[in-house]
Design an enzyme around this catalytic site. Structure first.
Site, PDB file in Angstrom:
ATOM      1  N   ASP A  68       0.839  -1.201   0.000  1.00  0.00           N
ATOM      2  CA  ASP A  68       0.000   0.000   0.000  1.00  0.00           C
ATOM      3  C   ASP A  68       0.882   1.263   0.000  1.00  0.00           C
ATOM      4  O   ASP A  68       1.944   1.281   0.634  1.00  0.00           O
ATOM      5  CB  ASP A  68      -0.864  -0.067   1.284  1.00  0.00           C
ATOM      6  CG  ASP A  68      -2.054   0.859   1.256  1.00  0.00           C
ATOM      7  OD1 ASP A  68      -2.473   1.275   0.165  1.00  0.00           O
ATOM      8  OD2 ASP A  68      -2.579   1.157   2.354  1.00  0.00           O
ATOM      9  N   HIS A  69       0.454   2.301  -0.691  1.00  0.00           N
ATOM     10  CA  HIS A  69       1.075   3.648  -0.619  1.00  0.00           C
ATOM     11  C   HIS A  69       2.596   3.663  -0.529  1.00  0.00           C
ATOM     12  O   HIS A  69       3.163   4.122   0.471  1.00  0.00           O
ATOM     13  CB  HIS A  69       0.533   4.406   0.608  1.00  0.00           C
ATOM     14  CG  HIS A  69      -0.868   4.860   0.423  1.00  0.00           C
ATOM     15  ND1 HIS A  69      -1.220   5.904  -0.409  1.00  0.00           N
ATOM     16  CD2 HIS A  69      -2.016   4.399   0.951  1.00  0.00           C
ATOM     17  CE1 HIS A  69      -2.521   6.066  -0.388  1.00  0.00           C
ATOM     18  NE2 HIS A  69      -3.039   5.153   0.423  1.00  0.00           N
TER      19      HIS A  69
ATOM     20  N   HIS B 133      -8.314   8.947   4.561  1.00  0.00           N
ATOM     21  CA  HIS B 133      -7.790   7.896   5.445  1.00  0.00           C
ATOM     22  C   HIS B 133      -8.070   8.269   6.900  1.00  0.00           C
ATOM     23  O   HIS B 133      -8.005   9.439   7.266  1.00  0.00           O
ATOM     24  CB  HIS B 133      -6.270   7.764   5.277  1.00  0.00           C
ATOM     25  CG  HIS B 133      -5.854   7.281   3.918  1.00  0.00           C
ATOM     26  ND1 HIS B 133      -4.998   7.971   3.104  1.00  0.00           N
ATOM     27  CD2 HIS B 133      -6.176   6.159   3.234  1.00  0.00           C
ATOM     28  CE1 HIS B 133      -4.796   7.294   1.986  1.00  0.00           C
ATOM     29  NE2 HIS B 133      -5.509   6.192   2.038  1.00  0.00           N
ATOM     30  N   GLY B 134      -8.343   7.267   7.718  1.00  0.00           N
ATOM     31  CA  GLY B 134      -8.513   7.522   9.154  1.00  0.00           C
ATOM     32  C   GLY B 134      -9.961   7.782   9.519  1.00  0.00           C
ATOM     33  O   GLY B 134     -10.877   7.434   8.784  1.00  0.00           O
TER      34      GLY B 134
ATOM     35  N   GLY C 138      -9.611   4.910   1.900  1.00  0.00           N
ATOM     36  CA  GLY C 138     -10.359   5.495   3.015  1.00  0.00           C
ATOM     37  C   GLY C 138     -11.710   4.835   3.198  1.00  0.00           C
ATOM     38  O   GLY C 138     -12.731   5.501   3.386  1.00  0.00           O
TER      39      GLY C 138
ATOM     40  N   SER D 131     -12.883   3.136   5.671  1.00  0.00           N
ATOM     41  CA  SER D 131     -13.432   3.089   7.043  1.00  0.00           C
ATOM     42  C   SER D 131     -14.408   4.236   7.265  1.00  0.00           C
ATOM     43  O   SER D 131     -14.206   5.338   6.752  1.00  0.00           O
ATOM     44  CB  SER D 131     -12.302   3.226   8.071  1.00  0.00           C
ATOM     45  OG  SER D 131     -11.480   2.096   8.047  1.00  0.00           O
TER      46      SER D 131
ATOM     47  N   ASN E  96     -10.463  -0.287   0.189  1.00  0.00           N
ATOM     48  CA  ASN E  96      -9.414  -0.384   1.223  1.00  0.00           C
ATOM     49  C   ASN E  96      -9.967  -0.111   2.616  1.00  0.00           C
ATOM     50  O   ASN E  96     -10.620   0.911   2.838  1.00  0.00           O
ATOM     51  CB  ASN E  96      -8.334   0.675   0.963  1.00  0.00           C
ATOM     52  CG  ASN E  96      -7.467   0.364  -0.240  1.00  0.00           C
ATOM     53  OD1 ASN E  96      -7.647  -0.649  -0.884  1.00  0.00           O
ATOM     54  ND2 ASN E  96      -6.533   1.237  -0.524  1.00  0.00           N
TER      55      ASN E  96
HETATM   56  P1  13P Z   1      -8.894   3.721   6.182  1.00  0.00           P
HETATM   57  O1  13P Z   1      -7.816   3.704   7.214  1.00  0.00           O
HETATM   58  O2  13P Z   1      -9.675   4.988   6.211  1.00  0.00           O
HETATM   59  O3  13P Z   1      -9.751   2.515   6.218  1.00  0.00           O
HETATM   60  O4  13P Z   1      -8.166   3.736   4.747  1.00  0.00           O
HETATM   61  C1  13P Z   1      -7.459   2.618   4.319  1.00  0.00           C
HETATM   62  C2  13P Z   1      -6.745   2.887   3.048  1.00  0.00           C
HETATM   63  O5  13P Z   1      -7.235   3.545   2.169  1.00  0.00           O
HETATM   64  C3  13P Z   1      -5.408   2.288   2.896  1.00  0.00           C
HETATM   65  O6  13P Z   1      -4.779   2.718   1.737  1.00  0.00           O
END
Ligand code: 13P
Length: 289
Positions: A82-83, A180-181, A209, A211, A230
């Site tokens: 990831d990233h 994210h977060g 993002g 979540s 994700n």
């Molecule tokens: P969250 O932490 O908001 O679920 O995002 C995860 C994400 O996009 C990881 O790349």
């Protein structure tokens, strides 16, 4: 059983109108929890790690554990980096056996993002490894990558089309308002923009993002072409809270199997709810089992 490239996994999911969740894992235990839950729902799944997790656990160790666990649970599994902003770490992950990598050059101007993405596509595609890239800027915090609310930027559809043409990237993460977060207010998801982008390009899209977004909104994103969803924060929060509660109730507890059992149960509930949200339950073909 070998790990699967996420390109065909996500193309198939897109064609069949469901998503696949990519869960961020931060420890070896969490790899088993996610795969056990996915196996109980007969769902394909993607595990992903940030660069920080690669540094703490080791790319080769992660690959070996994910392979063993996916074999044990008989779950079609992709493993994604990831990233990543560092070409050397991308090479290390591919060498170790990751089946998908993200080159995140979204903080650079368009031309530089294209150049770095193309460099990774040239390396990874011929090896059957999936590549993901991002355009626009997803707000929030993911490990060391921090994008403030004012710097977050949605992707421009015409630029997305040009980006895919210039790079040949097989999976694509346009910033469309998620972050994210933990969200402070309601997420501002730009559904029209997703539809416009999906109209212009053919490759499976990736929702960062994931979540804190309602079931209804996740389903709408998936129906518009977001094939990879994700999820990191909600999963790690769920099992961290379970461990905290365990110690609140039993401060003298010293048995890892007891507190990790609580963590596992909380993680599995979260994983199953996300899998059901994207519609991948029951999508493991019988020949795989
Ligand atoms: P969250 O932490 O908001 O679920 O995002 C995860 C994400 O996009 C990881 O790349």
């Amino acid at each position: 059983m070998s790990l699967l490239s996420t390109t065909p996994m996500l193309e198939k999911a897109k064609k069949n109108n469901h998503g696949i969740v990519a869960f961020n894992v931060h420890s070896f235990d969490s790899i088993f929890w996610v795969l056990e839950a996915a196996s109980e729902l007969k769902s394909p799944v993607i595990l992903q790690t940030t660069v920080g997790t690669v540094q703490s656990l080791g790319a080769k160790n992660i690959v070996e554990v994910v392979k063993a666990a996916s074999e044990h649970y008989k779950v079609p599994t992709g493993l994604h980096l990831d990233h990543c902003t560092d070409y050397e770490v991308i090479k290390e992950a591919i060498r170790a056996g990751y089946t998908s990598v993200m080159i995140d050059a979204s903080m650079h101007p368009f031309e530089e993002n294209v150049r770095q993405t193309k460099q990774v596509v040239d390396l990874a595609k011929s090896l059957g490894v999936n590549i993901e890239a991002e355009l626009g800027k997803v707000g929030g915090v993911e490990d060391d990558i921090v994008v403030s609310e004012k710097d977050a930027q949605k992707a421009v559809p015409a630029e997305c089309k040009k980006f895919i043409e210039l790079t040949g990237v097989p999976t694509f993460a346009p910033a469309i308002g998620t972050a994210h977060g933990i969200y402070k207010g309601d997420p501002d998801i730009d559904f029209e923009r997703i539809a416009e982008i999906a109209e212009l390009i053919d490759v499976p899209l990736v929702l960062h993002g994931g979540s804190g977004i309602s079931d209804e909104d996740i389903r709408r994103c998936v129906s518009l072409g977001m094939a990879k969803v994700n999820v990191s924060t909600e999963l790690k929060n769920a099992y961290s809270i379970a461990i905290r509660e365990h110690f609140e109730n039993a401060p003298d507890s010293l048995d890892p199997r007891a507190y990790l059992q609580n963590a596992k149960e909380a993680a599995k509930v979260m994983v199953k709810s996300k899998i059901q949200m994207v519609g991948s339950e029951g999508k493991v073909v019988p020949s795989f089992v």
